[in-house]
Design a protein around this motif. Structure first.
Motif, PDB file in Angstrom:
ATOM      1  N   ARG A  73       2.903   0.150   0.527  1.00 39.52           N
ATOM      2  CA  ARG A  73       2.210  -0.443   1.668  1.00 39.52           C
ATOM      3  C   ARG A  73       1.590  -1.753   1.226  1.00 39.52           C
ATOM      4  NH1 ARG A  73       1.257   3.102   5.941  1.00 39.52           N
ATOM      5  NH2 ARG A  73       1.559   5.311   5.484  1.00 39.52           N
ATOM      6  N   ILE A  75      -1.261  -4.242   1.501  1.00 37.12           N
ATOM      7  CA  ILE A  75      -2.659  -4.273   1.911  1.00 37.12           C
ATOM      8  C   ILE A  75      -3.126  -5.723   1.919  1.00 37.12           C
ATOM      9  CG2 ILE A  75      -4.988  -3.449   1.417  1.00 37.12           C
ATOM     10  CD1 ILE A  75      -3.035  -1.236   2.153  1.00 37.12           C
ATOM     11  N   PHE A 140       1.300  -0.795  12.234  1.00 37.84           N
ATOM     12  CA  PHE A 140       0.429  -1.960  12.035  1.00 37.84           C
ATOM     13  C   PHE A 140       1.211  -3.278  12.064  1.00 37.84           C
ATOM     14  CE2 PHE A 140      -2.589   1.240  10.922  1.00 37.84           C
ATOM     15  CZ  PHE A 140      -3.853   0.670  11.075  1.00 37.84           C
ATOM     16  N   SER A 172      -4.550 -13.063  11.125  1.00 38.78           N
ATOM     17  CA  SER A 172      -3.781 -12.020  10.445  1.00 38.78           C
ATOM     18  C   SER A 172      -2.569 -12.607   9.734  1.00 38.78           C
ATOM     19  CB  SER A 172      -3.295 -10.971  11.453  1.00 38.78           C
ATOM     20  OG  SER A 172      -4.368 -10.383  12.148  1.00 38.78           O
ATOM     21  N   ILE A 199      -3.342  -4.030   7.317  1.00 38.66           N
ATOM     22  CA  ILE A 199      -3.840  -2.727   6.890  1.00 38.66           C
ATOM     23  C   ILE A 199      -4.997  -2.965   5.926  1.00 38.66           C
ATOM     24  CG2 ILE A 199      -3.276  -0.608   5.631  1.00 38.66           C
ATOM     25  CD1 ILE A 199      -0.390  -0.944   6.528  1.00 38.66           C
ATOM     26  N   GLY A 200      -6.101  -2.288   6.135  1.00 35.12           N
ATOM     27  CA  GLY A 200      -7.244  -2.422   5.239  1.00 35.12           C
ATOM     28  C   GLY A 200      -8.460  -3.030   5.894  1.00 35.12           C
ATOM     29  N   SER A 204      -8.989  -3.841  11.986  1.00 34.79           N
ATOM     30  CA  SER A 204      -7.638  -3.339  12.220  1.00 34.79           C
ATOM     31  C   SER A 204      -7.644  -1.853  12.542  1.00 34.79           C
ATOM     32  CB  SER A 204      -6.748  -3.599  11.002  1.00 34.79           C
ATOM     33  OG  SER A 204      -6.574  -4.983  10.789  1.00 34.79           O
ATOM     34  N   GLN A 205      -8.493  -1.094  11.859  1.00 36.91           N
ATOM     35  CA  GLN A 205      -8.591   0.338  12.144  1.00 36.91           C
ATOM     36  C   GLN A 205      -9.004   0.561  13.593  1.00 36.91           C
ATOM     37  OE1 GLN A 205     -11.468   1.609   9.245  1.00 36.91           O
ATOM     38  NE2 GLN A 205     -10.135   1.187   7.511  1.00 36.91           N
ATOM     39  N   ALA A 208      -6.196  -0.484  15.997  1.00 34.68           N
ATOM     40  CA  ALA A 208      -5.136   0.528  16.020  1.00 34.68           C
ATOM     41  C   ALA A 208      -5.501   1.679  16.950  1.00 34.68           C
ATOM     42  CB  ALA A 208      -4.875   1.045  14.607  1.00 34.68           C
ATOM     43  N   VAL A 232      -4.378   7.715  14.162  1.00 35.34           N
ATOM     44  CA  VAL A 232      -3.731   6.399  14.036  1.00 35.34           C
ATOM     45  C   VAL A 232      -2.451   6.421  14.871  1.00 35.34           C
ATOM     46  CG1 VAL A 232      -3.032   4.520  12.504  1.00 35.34           C
ATOM     47  CG2 VAL A 232      -4.721   6.182  11.704  1.00 35.34           C
TER      48      VAL A 232
END
Length: 360
Positions: A73, A75, A140, A172, A199-200, A204-205, A208, A232
């Motif tokens: 992934r 990050i 994402f 982003s 991601i991270g 973003s969390q 999502a 998620v």
């Protein structure tokens, strides 16, 4: 839907920025960018406050790196100043918007989380015969910027807050998802539309969770699926009828396409709950659950690496204890007493003449 307003003053207040700084530095005080920011804290926060209020604030460049947990992934780590902004934004907008999410959305929410989601599924599995598990392909990297902005504007009225969110989205790194065509696209549409959030990021969390919130409500209210949860992009629905779950899957596929997303082609299966469901690190049955086998293998390897680092005086005992307790906290939610006994019986930590033994 009532749009929230009056956020800009509280968001850019010195008190909120100071609170955001304290949250952003947790566990990272010794990192160079964090320590440098803290050395001139008042000046840095006042400078950030001026930049936000006069509209000159621009997010900095991300530092990209890859982690390998089951699969690689990418990050994206934002500069520390930007992470302060992320915390300041979330403190003001998240409480009001979180209340509009369905109760059965479990990721990165107070009082929710992995274990609550698994508990909820297992309770349903004792009632229903079949389960449909789905996830979104490259979630994402595929989140469409224009559609995300539209969703934010439907919920937030304050123009200055929306403008700040636009800047965070625009900052982003470019998404790495494969070009994909949806109904109405021409040849160049996938190249013209920006997509992907890092991601991270704390923001973003939240994005999502919000991006699929319309889908959550449609499944619960329009399709009338009570036993449905999301973590998620992992989605789970249950029913007594396999044909009904197949209908739900096709409806979800169509609704995802409207948000320029795709179901993962090999991860949208219907199966009997009695067979066990691979969910959030566990294999869950109606009356028991076990830890995924790869999780135990990964931690055993990590424990061996920590023992070597501890022996070479490259790792402090407090960090060994913290990492071990974190894994135990996850593992003890499954039937893992025997597994823990085996793993920890093989773990011996020595440094010099002393010896410590990790405990299950």
């Amino acid at each position: 839907m009532t749009r929230i307003d009056g956020l800009w003053g509280p968001l850019t207040s010195f008190e909120n920025l100071l609170r955001a700084y304290r949250r952003a530095r947790r566990g990272k005080r010794k990192r160079p960018g964090v320590a440098e920011f803290g050395l001139n804290l008042e000046r840095e926060l006042l400078s950030l406050q001026r930049a936000l209020r006069d509209g000159t604030y621009q997010p900095g460049d991300y530092r990209l790196f890859t982690i390998y947990e089951r699969k690689p992934r990418v990050i994206a780590a934002a500069p520390f100043c930007d992470r302060v902004v992320h915390h300041a934004v979330m403190h003001c907008i998240e409480p009001s918007l979180d209340r509009t999410f369905i109760s059965d959305s479990y990721a990165c929410r107070t009082g929710k989380g992995v274990h609550a989601a698994v508990d909820r599924y297992q309770a349903w599995a004792q009632t229903y015969r079949y389960v449909l598990k789905m996830d979104v392909r490259q979630y994402f990297p595929s989140i469409d910027h224009d559609l995300l902005r539209e969703k934010l504007r439907r919920r937030i009225k304050d123009a200055r807050v929306v403008d700040l969110l636009d800047r965070l989205i625009d900052g982003s790194p470019r998404g790495t998802s494969d070009p994909c065509y949806f109904p109405g696209d021409d040849l160049f549409t996938p190249l013209e539309r920006r997509a992907g959030i890092p991601i991270g990021n704390l923001t973003s969390q939240f994005f999502a969770n919000l991006y699929l919130d319309d889908l959550d409500h449609a499944i619960k209210q329009d399709l009338k699926v009570r036993p449905y949860l999301r973590y998620v992009d992992d989605m789970v629905a249950l029913d007594h009828d396999k044909a009904r779950l197949a209908e739900i899957r096709e409806s979800v596929r169509e609704r995802l396409a409207a948000d320029r997303l795709r179901l993962h082609p090999s991860k949208a299966h219907i199966s009997p709950v009695a067979d066990g469901l691979n969910l959030l690190g566990y294999v869950v049955y109606p009356a028991r659950r076990r830890l995924r086998s790869d999780n135990g293998h990964r931690f055993a390897r990590k424990l061996r690496r920590m023992a070597e680092a501890y022996r070479a005086e490259r790792l402090e005992w407090a960090k060994v204890v913290a990492a071990t307790q974190s894994w135990i906290g996850h593992a003890q939610h499954a039937d893992t007493e025997g597994l823990r006994r085996v793993i920890f019986s093989q773990a011996v930590f020595r440094r010099g003449t002393g010896q410590e033994t990790a405990s299950a």
